[in-house]
Enzyme design. Structure first.
Site, PDB file in Angstrom:
ATOM      1  CG  ASP A 159     118.266  23.065  74.219  1.00 43.84           C
ATOM      2  OD1 ASP A 159     118.631  22.742  72.917  1.00 43.84           O
ATOM      3  OD2 ASP A 159     118.784  21.579  74.395  1.00 43.84           O
ATOM      4  CG  HIS A 175     124.171  15.264  73.485  1.00 52.84           C
ATOM      5  ND1 HIS A 175     124.337  15.997  73.151  1.00 52.84           N
ATOM      6  CD2 HIS A 175     123.164  15.852  73.712  1.00 52.84           C
ATOM      7  CE1 HIS A 175     123.935  17.353  73.180  1.00 52.84           C
ATOM      8  NE2 HIS A 175     123.284  17.438  73.595  1.00 52.84           N
ATOM      9  CG  ASP A 201     119.422  20.751  71.584  1.00 50.05           C
ATOM     10  OD1 ASP A 201     118.628  19.743  71.995  1.00 50.05           O
ATOM     11  OD2 ASP A 201     120.472  21.002  72.016  1.00 50.05           O
ATOM     12  CG  HIS A 218     122.872  21.909  74.192  1.00 49.29           C
ATOM     13  ND1 HIS A 218     121.677  21.270  74.677  1.00 49.29           N
ATOM     14  CD2 HIS A 218     123.726  21.546  75.564  1.00 49.29           C
ATOM     15  CE1 HIS A 218     121.515  22.260  75.804  1.00 49.29           C
ATOM     16  NE2 HIS A 218     123.030  22.059  76.424  1.00 49.29           N
ATOM     17  CE1 TYR A 260     116.106  19.427  78.157  1.00 50.44           C
ATOM     18  CE2 TYR A 260     117.415  20.877  77.540  1.00 50.44           C
ATOM     19  CZ  TYR A 260     117.085  19.834  77.685  1.00 50.44           C
ATOM     20  OH  TYR A 260     117.666  18.522  76.812  1.00 50.44           O
ATOM     21  CG  ASP A 293     122.573  15.171  88.123  1.00 52.17           C
ATOM     22  OD1 ASP A 293     122.868  16.080  88.126  1.00 52.17           O
ATOM     23  OD2 ASP A 293     123.186  14.030  87.273  1.00 52.17           O
TER      24      ASP A 293
HETATM   25  C1  X5A Z   1     119.515  16.834  74.409  1.00 51.36           C
HETATM   26  C2  X5A Z   1     119.754  18.441  75.119  1.00 51.36           C
HETATM   27  C3  X5A Z   1     121.199  19.113  77.011  1.00 51.36           C
HETATM   28  C4  X5A Z   1     122.787  18.434  78.083  1.00 51.36           C
HETATM   29  C5  X5A Z   1     122.732  19.013  78.897  1.00 51.36           C
HETATM   30  C6  X5A Z   1     124.158  19.029  79.736  1.00 51.36           C
HETATM   31  N1  X5A Z   1     120.837  17.846  76.332  1.00 51.36           N
HETATM   32  N2  X5A Z   1     125.003  19.455  80.643  1.00 51.36           N
HETATM   33  O1  X5A Z   1     119.908  19.075  75.414  1.00 51.36           O
HETATM   34 ZN    ZN Z   2     120.220  20.658  73.703  1.00 55.97          ZN
END
Ligand code: X5A
Ligand code: ZN
Length: 685
Positions: free
Chosen positions: A265, A135, A172, A174, A305, A20
Site C-alpha cells: 500500500d 497491526h 507497508d 501503515h 490494495y 464496511d
Molecule cells: C495491513 C494494513 C490497514 C488498515 C487500515 C485501516 N492494514 N484504515 O494495511
Molecule cells: Zn498497510
C-alpha cells in the site's frame, strides 16, 4: 539461487460479510491477482513452492495471549451477526468463519519460510498471505490483522534457530504498531517502519508512531520510525530513507536474518497510501536488504490494495529475490522537502544510539514531535469523481510501466566472465558464462589506436574480450560481466568512450585505487567519475569526485551509503563501470558489497574491470555477487575515523546542491556548510 514461495489457496476464504467501507479493500482477490501475475511472468515456477501449514496454538503463544487465541478459535463457530459484533470490538477488523483457519495459515506460512531459509533449503523467500499481521498485538486484532505473522516469525527464529539479532523492515504504508509494541523493549529485534503519518492525522493516529518513539529500556534505539508527513512520496524518497536512515543502522546492527513486513500500500496507485513509488522501487529496496544477513531475507505480505500495483510490486520483489537485476528507477531522483525533514528527524532521534548516524560535526539536533492530530478525516476510503480521475491516470501509468518491462526483458545471460588467462583455482557458479569470444579484429584495432599500451599482445587480446563483453551488455544480451586486463587505465578509457558511443547516455565510473580520470574525456556531464583512493576528498567538478578509502568497516559503509550510492542513483546511468586499479586496497568482501550495490543504478548493467594478476578468489566473489548471490559479511563493525567522516561531510557540503540524493536534512546547503570545519562549505559553482 533458491527462493521459496509460500502460499495456500485456502487463505482466500476469509471475506467481509457485511457492509464496511473501511474494511472492504482487504479482499481475497489480493492474493489471487498477485499469484496469477507471478505465474504469467514465469516467476512462480522458478521458486521453491511450499504449501503453507497452520501455525500450532503453541506457536501462536510465542506472541499472543492464550485468552486471545481461544477467542479466535471460537470465531469459527459464530454466525454473521455475532462475528460482526465481535469485529466491532476492534479497530478496522472483520471476522469470517474461516478467519481463524486463514490466520493460522498466514502465521504458519511465515514460520515455514523462516524454517526454509534458516535450514538452508532456500536462500530467501516470500510468503503470500492474508490476513496481514503487523497491526496485531498480544491480545488484540487491528487494521485487518489477526495474528502478527512477522513477529511470530522473529520469535520462532530466536527460539527454534537460536538467532540473536533480527531486523524487521516494515515498508507497508501503515505503522506496524503491533510489531512495535511486541519488541519495544527488546534489543535483539530491530524494528524499522516508515509510514504515512501526516503529523498524526492518519490511521492509526498514534503519538508513538512518530520519529521520537525509539523503543524503551534495553530496547532504546531498536525501534526506528520514519513518519511521512505528506502523501506522494516516491522512488527518490524511499531510496533516500534506506540510504540515510535504515541501512546505516542496519549494517551497524548486523542482523542474522531480515524479515520484511512487505505491504504494498506504499506503492503508486494504492488508495490507502496515496504514495508514488513505482513497482520497480521494491526490487531496489529488496536488493539493498540482500546486502545484510548473508542475503537471508524473508518477505511476508502485509497490505496492498490496488490489485495491479500490488501484483507488479510482488513480482519485482520475487525477481530481486531470485537475483534478477532490478529495472532502473524512473522519475527524477530528487527527494521532497518533507521527506528530508522526516529523514532528518529520524536520524536525529537515533543518533545517540547509532555510531553510523553521528556524522554531524556538532551535536545532533534533538528531534521534536510535530504531532498535531486535530483535523482527522473520517476513516472512509476516498471516493467521488476526483479520486476516480486520479485512479484512471494511475492505471495508465501502471500499464505503461508494465509495457516497459516487457520491452526491456531480462538479458538471456546474467553474468559473463572474460579472462586473459584461465586459473584453475577460479570457482564460478555453473550459470556464469565463461566468455570465449572477442570483438571483431577491426573494431579492436580501431580502439587500440588510442594508446600504444593497447597494441601490446595480451593488452590487445584483453581489449578484444572487454569490447565483446561490453557489446553484449549494451545490446542487452548480457546483464553484467567481469574482465581482466594488463592495461587497466587505458582499457577503462576505451570502455567509457565505447559505452558513450554505443547507446549509453550516461556512464558511471567507480575507480578504486591509483587511476586518474582520462584527461581527454569530455566534461559534458555524460560521465560521472568517482575515484576512491588515498587520503584526499575533493570535488573537482560536479562530475569528478575523489573520495579517500576509509580504513574501517564503518567508514567504508558510510562512504558507500552516504556518498557513492546517492551519487550513483542520482546520476541515473545506463552503464556502471567498476574498476579495481593498482593498489586498490579493497578487501574481497568490500569489493563484493560495492559491486553488489552498484547493480542497482543502471538496471544491472555493470562491467567490472580488474587487473590481470588479481587473485582468482576476488574474481570468483565478484562474479557471484554480479550473478545475484549475497555478498559475504564485512566482518565486525568498526567506527569510522574522524578524518573519514570529515571527508564525507566536506564532499556532501560541496556536492549536495547539485546531487540532491546526498541530502539528509530539510534545510539543504546551509546545514552541510555549517558542518564542514575545513572549507566552511565551499559549494561548487
Ligand atoms: C495491513 C494494513 C490497514 C488498515 C487500515 C485501516 N492494514 N484504515 O494495511
Ligand atoms: Zn498497510
Amino acid at each position: 539461487m533458491r527462493t521459496a514461495l509460500v502460499y495456500h489457496g485456502e487463505m482466500t476464504a476469509a471475506r467481509l460479510l457485511w457492509e464496511d467501507p473501511e474494511c472492504e479493500i482487504e479482499r481475497p482477490e489480493r492474493l489471487t491477482a498477485a499469484l496469477e501475475r507471478l505465474q504469467q511472468e514465469g516467476l512462480e515456477r522458478r521458486c521453491l513452492q511450499l504449501a503453507a501449514r497452520e501455525a500450532s496454538e503453541a506457536e501462536l503463544g510465542l506472541v499472543h495471549s492464550p485468552e486471545y487465541v481461544s477467542l479466535l478459535r471460537g470465531t469459527s463457530a459464530l454466525g454473521t451477526e455475532e462475528l460482526r459484533a465481535l469485529s466491532g470490538q476492534y479497530d478496522a477488523v472483520y471476522f469470517h468463519p474461516s478467519t481463524f483457519h486463514c490466520a493460522r495459515l498466514a502465521a504458519g506460512a511465515a514460520l515455514q519460510l523462516v524454517d526454509a531459509v534458516l535450514t538452508g533449503a532456500a536462500h530467501n523467500g516470500l510468503a503470500l498471505v492474508r490476513p496481514p499481521g503487523h497491526h496485531s498485538q498480544r491480545a488484540a486484532a487491528s487494521g485487518f490483522c489477526v495474528f502478527n505473522n512477522v513477529a511470530l516469525a522473529a520469535k520462532h527464529a530466536q527460539q527454534r534457530h537460536g538467532l540473536h539479532r533480527i531486523l524487521i523492515v516494515d515498508w507497508d504504508v501503515h505503522h506496524g504498531q503491533g510489531t512495535q509494541y511486541i519488541f519495544e523493549d527488546d534489543p535483539s529485534v530491530l524494528y524499522f517502519s516508515w509510514h504515512r503519518y501526516e503529523h498524526g492525522r492518519f490511521w492509526p493516529y498514534l503519538r508513538e508512531s512518530d520519529a521520537d518513539a525509539i523503543g524503551r529500556g534495553q530496547g532504546r534505539g531498536f525501534t526506528v520510525n520514519l513518519p511521512w508527513n505528506q502523501v506522494g512520496m516516491g522512488n527518490a524518497d524511499y531510496m533516500a530513507a534506506f540510504l540515510h536512515v535504515l541501512l546505516p543502522v542496519a549494517f551497524e546492527f548486523d542482523p542474522e536474518l531480515v524479515l520484511i513486513s512487505a505491504g504494498f500500500d506504499s506503492a503508486i496507485g494504492d488508495p490507502e497510501g496515496q504514495m508514488q513509488a513505482t513497482p520497480e522501487c521494491f526490487a531496489h529496496l529488496t536488493q539493498l536488504l540482500q546486502g545484510l544477513a548473508g542475503g537471508r531475507v524473508c518477505a511476508v505480505l502485509e497490505g496492498g490494495y490496488h490489485l495491479e500495483s500490488l501484483s507488479q510490486s510482488v513480482c519485482m520483489v520475487v525477481k530481486a529475490l531470485l537475483g534478477d537485476p532490478a529495472p532502473p528507477l524512473s522519475g527524477p531522483m530528487v527527494p521532497q522537502h518533507s521527506a528530508l525533514e522526516s529523514i532528518q528527524s529520524a536520524r536525529a532521534a537515533q543518533a545517540p544510539h547509532w555510531t553510523s548516524l553521528r556524522q554531524q560535526g556538532s551535536a545532533p539536533i534533538l528531534s521534536s514531535s510535530t504531532w498535531s492530530p486535530e483535523e482527522r478525516p473520517s476513516p472512509v476510503s476516498p471516493g467521488g469523481p476526483k479520486f476516480e480521475a486520479a485512479e484512471a491516470q494511475t492505471s495508465a501509468v501502471l500499464s505503461s510501466l508494465l509495457d516497459q518491462l516487457h520491452l526491456h526483458p531480462t538479458p538471456p545471460v546474467r553474468t559473463a566472465v572474460a579472462l586473459t588467462a584461465l586459473d584453475a583455482a577460479l570457482v564460478l557458479p555453473p550459470e556464469v558464462l565463461l566468455q570465449e569470444g572477442s570483438a571483431p579484429q577491426e573494431e579492436t584495432q580501431a580502439w587500440a589506436r588510442l594508446h600504444k599500451a593497447l597494441a601490446q599482445d595480451t593488452a590487445f587480446i584483453a581489449l578484444g574480450k572487454v569490447l565483446h563483453l561490453l557489446n553484449g551488455i549494451l545490446d542487452g544480451q548480457v546483464s553484467s560481466g567481469i574482465a581482466t586486463t594488463p592495461a587497466i587505465a587505458v582499457t577503462l578509457e576505451v570502455a567509457i568512450l565505447h559505452g558513450l558511443s554505443h547507446r549509453a547516455q550516461r556512464v558511471l565510473c567507480v575507480a578504486v585505487g591509483h587511476l586518474d580520470r582520462p584527461p581527454d574525456l569530455a566534461s559534458d556531464g555524460r560521465t560521472l567519475w568517482l575515484n576512491i583512493r588515498g587520503k584526499e576528498a575533493a570535488a573537482l567538478s560536479t562530475f569528478h569526485v575523489s573520495v579517500p578509502l576509509p580504513g574501517t568497516t564503518g567508514g567504508f559503509l558510510s562512504c558507500i551509503l552516504a556518498l557513492v550510492l546517492p551519487l550513483a542513483y542520482g546520476f541515473q546511468p545506463d552503464l556502471v563501470l567498476v574498476v579495481l586499479g593498482p593498489a586498490h586496497g579493497l578487501q574481497d568482501p568490500q569489493a563484493a558489497l560495492l559491486a553488489a550495490l552498484l547493480r542497482g543504478p543502471a538496471g544491472g548493467r555493470v562491467l567490472v574491470l580488474v587487473e590481470q594478476e588479481s587473485p582468482s578468489q576476488l574474481v570468483g566473489v565478484l562474479a557471484r555477487v554480479l550473478h545475484g548471490e549475497a555478498p559475504p559479511s564485512l566482518g565486525p563493525f568498526s567506527m569510522a575515523s574522524p578524518e573519514d567522516l570529515q571527508a564525507l561531510i566536506h564532499l556532501r557540503g560541496q556536492l549536495e546542491a547539485q546531487w540532491k540524493m546526498l541530502q539528509v536534512a530539510g534545510e539543504a546547503g546551509d546545514r552541510a556548510e555549517a558542518e564542514c570545519r575545513e572549507c566552511g562549505g565551499t559549494v561548487l559553482p
